[in-house]
Design a protein around this motif. Structure first.
Motif, short mmCIF file in Angstrom:
data_model
loop_
_atom_site.label_atom_id
_atom_site.label_comp_id
_atom_site.label_asym_id
_atom_site.label_seq_id
_atom_site.Cartn_x
_atom_site.Cartn_y
_atom_site.Cartn_z
N ASP A 245 32.05 30.07 35.65
CA ASP A 245 32.71 31.36 35.56
C ASP A 245 31.92 32.48 36.25
O ASP A 245 32.27 33.65 36.11
CB ASP A 245 32.92 31.74 34.08
CG ASP A 245 33.83 30.76 33.37
OD1 ASP A 245 34.79 30.28 34.00
OD2 ASP A 245 33.55 30.45 32.19
N HIS A 294 39.93 28.23 48.29
CA HIS A 294 40.38 28.20 46.90
C HIS A 294 39.29 28.77 45.97
O HIS A 294 39.59 29.57 45.07
CB HIS A 294 40.70 26.76 46.50
CG HIS A 294 41.06 26.59 45.06
ND1 HIS A 294 42.25 27.02 44.52
CD2 HIS A 294 40.34 26.05 44.02
CE1 HIS A 294 42.27 26.75 43.22
NE2 HIS A 294 41.13 26.17 42.90
N GLU A 297 39.11 32.61 46.47
CA GLU A 297 40.21 33.32 45.81
C GLU A 297 39.96 33.44 44.31
O GLU A 297 40.18 34.50 43.72
CB GLU A 297 41.53 32.58 46.07
CG GLU A 297 42.01 32.69 47.51
CD GLU A 297 43.15 31.74 47.81
OE1 GLU A 297 43.60 31.04 46.86
OE2 GLU A 297 43.60 31.68 48.97
N GLY A 298 39.49 32.36 43.69
CA GLY A 298 39.20 32.41 42.27
C GLY A 298 38.07 33.37 41.94
O GLY A 298 38.13 34.11 40.94
N ARG A 301 39.22 37.01 42.14
CA ARG A 301 40.10 37.41 41.03
C ARG A 301 39.30 37.89 39.82
O ARG A 301 39.82 38.61 38.97
CB ARG A 301 41.00 36.23 40.62
CG ARG A 301 42.20 36.04 41.53
CD ARG A 301 43.27 35.17 40.86
NE ARG A 301 42.79 33.83 40.59
CZ ARG A 301 42.89 32.81 41.44
NH1 ARG A 301 43.50 33.00 42.62
NH2 ARG A 301 42.44 31.61 41.12
#
Length: 437
Positions: A245, A294, A297-298, A301
């Motif tokens: 995370d 990918h 992008e995560g 966000r």
């Protein structure tokens, strides 16, 4: 033991003699794959990095001597770790006999030896070795060097070449760092959660520099030292598994994947450097590009932008362009301007200048580079001279471009980069001596 690591990567990992079925006993890939876990495992056992490295060296030498005639074991890593553990215990026993005060330590190490088969090296041990090499008690300048040696398996001579210092000087630095780890009681472990975040930036920086060293290959004749690139990616992935995370970790992985995706196109079959604009994009690894985009992008966000995410976004601008002419240089220039807020360095400003030149013309970019040319941090950076030379060439100022290219040749460059610069000099001035800096 106590011998320098010159018997490591140079003799064992690259071109090791002895074949089984036409395959090198210890290829570069095999050396890289087994060195790092073996050093981590033995360090965990004996608590001393220097002893562990020496023992793993001896184990690799034993493999070189035995495997060609006896055959490689079914599990090479377990064999290497087992032999290294025995050699580490032997070394500790010898030391204990020389110093009776260490007898108790000898018994502790002997008791720690696993009696059964050796299983997979825990991920915490593998990552723990990285955090050990990047411990805040160590000088910042030695963390990368120690990681290149202990994690990546480069010899002291190879690490010295990266930092442009004599081998003896680097060997002393590495020895001092390992002694400090031992004397300070620095343990091989992943830091607890309450201190992990404050330690993370240093580790991310070292991982990035490991990959960068492989990508630009300061030593050797190849433009890309694949094993270091692979290790950098592997380290970054391991950190992402630990901290899924954390957007900056994801940003670093994305950056490395998007950059490494171009590996096959960076040199032609003759070994010549191919500029990004001229690369065959059909050779780019689209799977790595998709994964990198990918992850980026995560990370974005999460709403916590950082330098690795911005670097990755710049790399994505290149990877998403079907052709070089479709590259969104205006967006790249804006991203570099944003990156300057996080990394206000002349190197970032120099990279922004290239993007500005693509948007507003070479004169605009050259004006920025000229303002930076007297900066002390860039005085020995050959890429500044190469960038100036290219913009001068595009402006038709051939003589000045040749001078700038020659200035770059005074510094450390890969063989492919030197060959490229010399070809440019001949193109601009056919009668020039391309070999003269």
């Amino acid at each position: 033991m106590g011998r320098d690591a010159a018997v490591g990567a140079g003799r064992l990992g690259r071109g090791t003699p002895g074949l089984l079925g036409g395959t090198p006993i210890l290829s570069d890939h095999a050396f890289r794959a087994h060195w790092w876990p073996a050093v981590a495992s033995v360090t965990r056992m004996v608590g001393d990095l220097a002893t562990a490295e020496d023992a793993v060296q001896e184990a690799f030498l034993a493999a070189v001597e035995q495997w060609p005639t006896q055959g490689a074991p079914a599990n090479p890593r377990s064999w290497l770790i087992g032999v290294a553990r025995h050699k580490a215990l032997d070394a500790i026993r010898r030391e204990a006999r020389r110093d009776t005060k260490e007898t108790a330590a000898q018994r502790d190490w002997a008791a720690a030896r696993p009696a059964g088969p050796i299983g997979p090296v825990p991920d915490d041990d593998v990552l723990g070795l990285v955090f050990m090499c990047c411990h805040p008690a160590l000088e910042v300048s030695v963390r990368v060097a120690l990681t290149l040696r202990s994690v990546c398996g480069l010899s002291a001579a190879e690490v010295a070449a990266v930092f442009l210092v004599p081998e003896a000087t680097m060997a002393k630095r590495l020895t001092r760092a390992k002694r400090k780890i031992r004397d300070a009681g620095i343990r091989l472990r992943v830091p607890p959660p309450d201190s992990l975040t404050e330690r993370l930036d240093a580790v991310l920086r070292v991982v990035f520099l490991v990959f960068t060293e492989g990508h630009k290959a300061s030593t050797g004749s190849t433009l890309v030292r694949e094993s270091l690139c692979d290790t950098g990616v592997e380290l970054a992935r391991a950190l992402l598994a630990l901290l899924p995370d954390e957007p900056e970790v994801a940003g670093l992985v994305a950056l490395l994947l998007l950059t490494d995706a171009r590996r096959a196109a960076r040199v032609d079959p003759a070994g010549n450097l191919v500029l990004l604009a001229d690369q065959d994009r059909g050779l780019w690894n689209r799977d790595l590009i998709r994964e990198g985009e990918h992850l980026l992008e995560g990370a974005l966000r999460a709403g916590r932008p950082g330098p690795y995410q911005l670097h990755a976004a710049i790399a994505a601008c290149h990877s998403t362009a079907p052709y070089a002419g479709d590259t969104d240089w205006r967006q790249i220039a804006l991203l570099y301007a944003e990156l300057l807020r996080h990394e206000p360095t002349p190197v970032i400003e120099a990279n922004r200048a290239i993007a500005v030149a693509m948007v507003d013309g070479p004169a605009a970019g050259l004006a920025i580079l000229d303002r930076l040319s007297d900066h002390p941090q860039l005085g020995h950076w050959p890429q500044l001279h190469i960038a100036r030379a290219d913009l001068l060439r595009r402006l038709g100022r051939a003589d000045e471009a040749v001078d700038a290219y020659r200035a770059a040749l005074r510094f450390e460059l890969s063989a492919a980069e030197r060959a490229f610069i010399r070809r440019r000099i001949v193109q601009l001035s056919p009668n020039a001596d391309a070999g003269r800096p």
